[in-house]
Each structure stands twice: as C-alpha cells, then as structure tokens.
Design an enzyme around this catalytic site. Structure first.
Site: not given
Length: 341
Positions: A210, A197
């Site tokens: 995350y 990501s």
C-alpha cells in the site's frame, strides 16, 4: 553577470511565493465555479468517492461515476440525482419569487452518468474512457480516488494481491490521465486530482504494498505537475490529496497508542472530503489533512532514521497496522471455514 541577475530574480520570486502562500492563510481564495463542468470520479461507489460525488453535485457539476461495483455506483448516482432534483426545485422556487432585476442561476440540465470500470485493468480504463468521450463529452476534472488495501504482512501477501494493489492504487492514475489529459492540453483547461495518503509521504510496518502504491501516486503527481508547468499549460491545475487515516472501514482496527489517539483520531470522512474540496476549488497544489502531517513530513525529512523509529514507537505508529492485519486475517479464515475451504 547575467546569471547573477537571474539568481536575484529567482530569489525574489521564491520569497514572493512564500508571501502569497502566507496570505492564503488569512484571505481564502474564492472557490472556482464547476457548475456544468464534467467531473469524473473513480471509486465513486463508496467511501470518499461517494462523498466527493455528493459535494460536486451540490456545486452543480455534471458527474461521471466509475466503480467496479455497479450496484453501489448506482446507489451513489441515486443520491446525486436527489441533490439535482432539490437544486432544480430551489431554482424554480427562486425564479418564481424573484423580481425582473434579480439574477438567478440558470437551470442546467444536470445529469449523472455511471460506468462499471475496473481501473486495475488498462483495457477497461481506455475502453470506458472512450465511451465517456462519446456519450458525455470532454472531462474537465479527473479525480483519481479508487483504492484497495491487501491487509497482509509482506511475506504472507500473495503476489497477485501485491500486483492488484499497485495496479488499482498507482498504475490506474497513469491510464486515466493518459486517457483524458490530451484534450485538457489541447484546450489548456482542466484539473487532475490525485487522492494519495499520508502513507505516500511516510510509511509504517505491515503495509509495504500500500505504501509503495501511494508513494508512486505522489511521485507520479509531482512529476506530472512539473511536466505541465514545463509545457506552459498553466490552465491545467493539479491537486494532491494526502489524508491521514480516514474512518471509512478500509483500515478498521488500525490503532496508535491509546494515550495519543484522542489527539490524533481517525479523520471523519465528511471532514476529510470538505478539506479536500476547499483545496480543489481554490486550485491548491497539495493538501495534507490534518495539518500536523506537514510537520511529520518535515521531521521525517530531516531527522536520522533511528530518531524517526523512536518517534514511531512513542506514538505507537510502528505497529499500528498489526491489529488491522490480524482482523483481516481472522476474517479471511472465517470465510474459508464458512465456505468449507
């Protein structure tokens, strides 16, 4: 004297690498053929994983789909089978209408295999991998896509959710790679794709677990790529995929500054996957989508931290996750009220 000559040689090779990279902007490399190759995708039951499966199916790959949800995984498999049937029908029609000298693609016996696997559990990964080797064969392309997000501020996030995020998003890459890399190294043939990501390259507030998991994926992938180079395993390719916010519902509610959002909206899942497929099929080592992310990464690397904070505040990126976290918290409270907790 020897080191001086070597220095000039290295300088030439670095400059040549720049030339080759620049050339690819103007002349796109030819896509490699994955027809008949076994491609394993984790998190294939929904989101990007499902779209990756459909793209590889269109390219006639043999698919192995892993997901923790057997029902959604089978739904993806049904979509893949529809594509296979369409390809076989097109092949039959082309073969019937072709002349003797016209080349027609061979009609492969395309199959899709589904496995229920919790990639957050090491034992589940290793046992399922053994089944794949026994029932399907050697995996050529491993696409680590499975991911979760807790949606809590750090001090409000239960330890179990932090551990779960790290296990699924990061540790699973270690386990799946350990399961399938040995055969790839033996054959010097394969491809490992890590879906990370943009939050694995630079971070924001409210998603510490995350971000840590995705930073871990980036570090793991880069180290693995260097290890394969050091072992002279040039036949094993690696691709790191770092998309910006993707509109899959995973981060529903996340918002940057409203005046900026039209210029940097959430990515459409189809667009994100098609860009990633271009990188995978041309053996590109890394892709950030959109390309603006490369500039952000560069600026984050050279600017003082306070300057980065100023940029974040201007863009509304400093608290962009807060609406998302609030929505998750409200949904949790509603479920607890509904269940009488």
């Amino acid at each position: 004297m020897h080191i001086v000559l070597e220095f000039f040689l290295v300088t030439f090779r670095v400059l040549w690498a720049f030339v080759l990279a620049a050339a690819k902007w103007f002349v796109r490399p030819k896509d490699k053929n994955v027809a008949g190759q076994v491609c394993l995708i984790t998190g294939a039951g929904s989101g990007l994983g499902r779209l990756f499966a459909l793209e590889f199916a269109r390219r006639r790959a043999q698919l192995v789909l892993w997901d923790i949800n057997p029902q959604s995984n089978e739904e993806t498999a049904d979509m893949v089978r529809d594509i296979y049937r369409q390809l076989q029908a097109e092949d039959s029609a082309r073969r019937a209408n072709s002349s003797a000298d016209e080349e027609v693609l061979p009609c492969c016996n395309l199959q899709v295999y589904t496995y229920t696997c919790d990639v957050g559990k090491r034992e589940s990964v290793y046992s399922t991998a053994e089944r794949v080797r026994r029932e399907v064969g050697d995996v050529y392309l491993l696409l680590n896509n499975a991911g979760v997000v807790s949606g809590h501020h750090l001090l409000e996030c239960p330890d179990e959710l932090i551990e779960r995020t790290m296990m699924v998003n990061c540790h699973a890459h270690f386990w799946t790679t350990k399961a399938f890399l040995p055969k790839m190294m033996e054959m010097n043939h394969g491809h490992i794709v890590s879906v990370a990501s943009s939050l694995g390259l630079f971070s924001t507030a409210g998603v510490e677990d995350y971000c840590a998991s995705k930073f871990g994926v980036v570090g793991f992938h880069e180290s693995l790529s260097h290890e394969l180079k050091a072992a002279d395993k040039d036949g094993i390719k690696t691709t790191l995929v770092c998309p910006y916010l993707v509109d899959t519902g995973m981060f529903r509610g996340c918002r940057i500054r409203k005046e900026i959002e039209p210029f940097l909206p959430p990515l459409k899942p189809d667009y994100c996957v098609k860009q990633a497929m271009r990188a995978i099929l041309t053996d590109q080592p890394m892709i950030c989508t959109p390309r603006l992310m490369y500039i952000v990464l560069c600026m984050k690397s050279i600017l003082p931290f306070e300057a980065v904070v100023c940029m974040y505040r201007f863009l509304g990126a400093d608290k962009c996750m807060y609406p998302f976290i609030a929505q998750r918290k409200q949904a949790t409270n509603n479920n607890e009220t509904k269940n009488g907790i």
